[in-house]
Design a protein around this motif. Structure first.
Motif, short mmCIF file in Angstrom:
data_model
loop_
_atom_site.label_atom_id
_atom_site.label_comp_id
_atom_site.label_asym_id
_atom_site.label_seq_id
_atom_site.Cartn_x
_atom_site.Cartn_y
_atom_site.Cartn_z
N THR A 34 0.84 -1.21 0.00
CA THR A 34 0.00 0.00 0.00
C THR A 34 0.87 1.25 0.00
N GLU A 35 1.86 1.25 0.88
CA GLU A 35 2.71 2.43 1.02
C GLU A 35 3.55 2.70 -0.23
N ARG A 36 4.13 1.64 -0.81
CA ARG A 36 5.03 1.82 -1.95
C ARG A 36 4.33 1.97 -3.29
N SER A 37 3.10 1.43 -3.40
CA SER A 37 2.46 1.43 -4.73
C SER A 37 1.03 1.98 -4.74
N GLY A 38 0.36 1.95 -3.59
CA GLY A 38 -1.05 2.38 -3.55
C GLY A 38 -2.03 1.26 -3.85
N ILE A 39 -1.51 0.05 -4.12
CA ILE A 39 -2.39 -1.06 -4.52
C ILE A 39 -2.91 -1.81 -3.27
N LYS A 40 -4.22 -2.14 -3.29
CA LYS A 40 -4.81 -2.94 -2.22
C LYS A 40 -5.22 -4.32 -2.74
#
Ligand code: UT7
Length: 324
Positions: A34-40
């Motif tokens: 989440t922190e590095r890419s924004g993907i959940k």
């Protein structure tokens, strides 16, 4: 003669793979991803959902939205980096599923393949050679992952989107800027299975049949080149970032998206982001975003849209269009 995007449709597989699911496959965490890419989470195609099948479904939706029949299409261009097979072209397979006999081919240009394909379609329409062109963008990246490589497998997902381009009395597609630098190809590649390294027991053993990416380097180039492509495309259109209603960037990393918007001074409210739900679907990401924006009535007729992408090649590019 001008060209315009008449219709857009998208399709994503039902099967969802969350960050928590990935924690069971590789040494990673929901927090890191989440922190590095924004993907959940991301979508994963089922066994029967090949790139052509996903592209067929998104094309049906685009046709329905345009009130057209498959027989109204006179050319199919499919942008994909994950074809059903080496050949025949996935575009031909989509045409076959649509039950139409038309010229059909694939275009492979990394994630910006969508903008490259729209540019080719635009040129062919504006030259008066074709009337209605179907641009299919489809990826089954989950089939092309090394599921033991945590630096890549957490980032990508499957999905498709289709565009129908047609003739117009006023400019729909206003400008574009495409660029590439093959010298940087080593930084993001799928090494084996081609003429350089044909499939063999050794290539399988060495895990060469999977996406390899030097993420940090790719990131650095992506931010600079995406902003540059936007500025060049806006300049060609005689527009400024203030004239743009929506920036719809390739969804590769939320930090790349934020940095690009910041460089252009485009406020967050004008930037569409759905990376949290689909991850990086490569060529399909921009069309999936646009389809969602139409569905939710965010993208309205008459608005100016700036799309931009960056990826393997390296290739990058941007396009300005008015949704009319
Ligand atoms: O669509 C095509 C274009 N593609 C892109 O635009 C992708 C561009 N790159 C990126 O989005 C980012 O570079 C990544 C998301 C891939 C990586 O983010 P980063 O902030 O550049 O991380 P990094 O590669 O510098 O890795 C930082 C640390 C490393 O550990 P050490 O060496 O600092 O101890 C990695 O080994 O994070 C480690 N790491 C992970 N940790 C947990 C790498 N992948 C993972 C993971 N889970 N999945």
């Amino acid at each position: 003669m001008y060209s315009k995007i008449l219709s857009i449709g998208s399709y994503v597989p039902k099967n969802i793979l969350t960050n928590q699911d990935l924690e069971k496959i590789v040494e990673t965490s929901d927090e890191w991803i989440t922190e590095r890419s924004g993907i959940k989470e991301r979508r994963i195609a089922s066994k029967n959902e090949t790139s052509s099948v996903l592209g067929y479904y998104s094309s049906l939706k685009a046709l329905e939205r345009a009130n057209l029949k498959p027989s109204d299409i006179d050319l199919v261009i499919c942008a994909t980096n994950t074809p059903d097979m080496q050949f025949p072209a996935t575009g031909c397979l989509v045409a076959s599923l649509l039950n139409i006999k038309v010229p059909c081919f694939d275009l492979e240009a990394g994630c910006p393949g969508v903008i490259y394909a729209l540019e080719v379609a635009r040129a062919l329409i504006e030259a008066g050679l074709y009337r209605n062109i179907l641009v299919v963008t489809s990826e089954t990246l989950s089939r092309y992952m090394d599921w033991s490589d945590r630096t890549t497998c957490v980032l990508f997902g499957d999905g498709a989107s289709s565009f129908i381009l047609t003739r117009s009395d006023e400019p729909g597609i206003i400008s574009s800027y495409l660029m590439g630098d093959g010298n940087l190809g080593e930084l993001l590649k799928f090494p084996a299975g081609g003429s350089r390294q044909p499939a063999s027991i050794i290539t399988v053993k060495n895990r060469e049949h999977g996406v390899k990416m030097q993420g940090r380097e790719v990131f650095r180039y992506a931010v600079g080149y995406m902003a540059d492509a936007c500025i060049k495309s806006l300049d060609k259109a005689n527009l400024t970032p203030d004239d743009i209603d929506w920036l719809v960037p390739h969804q590769a990393n939320i930090r790349i998206i934020d940095a690009t918007a910041e460089k252009l001074n485009i406020p967050k409210e004008k930037v569409y982001v759905n990376i949290q739900r689909y991850g990086n679907t490569s060529v399909a990401s921009i069309g999936i975003a646009l389809d969602e924006m139409i569905e939710s009535n965010l993208l309205k007729k008459g608005q100016n849209v700036l799309i931009v992408s960056f990826g393997a090649g390296f290739t990058w590019g941007a396009m300005v269009f008015r949704y009319i």
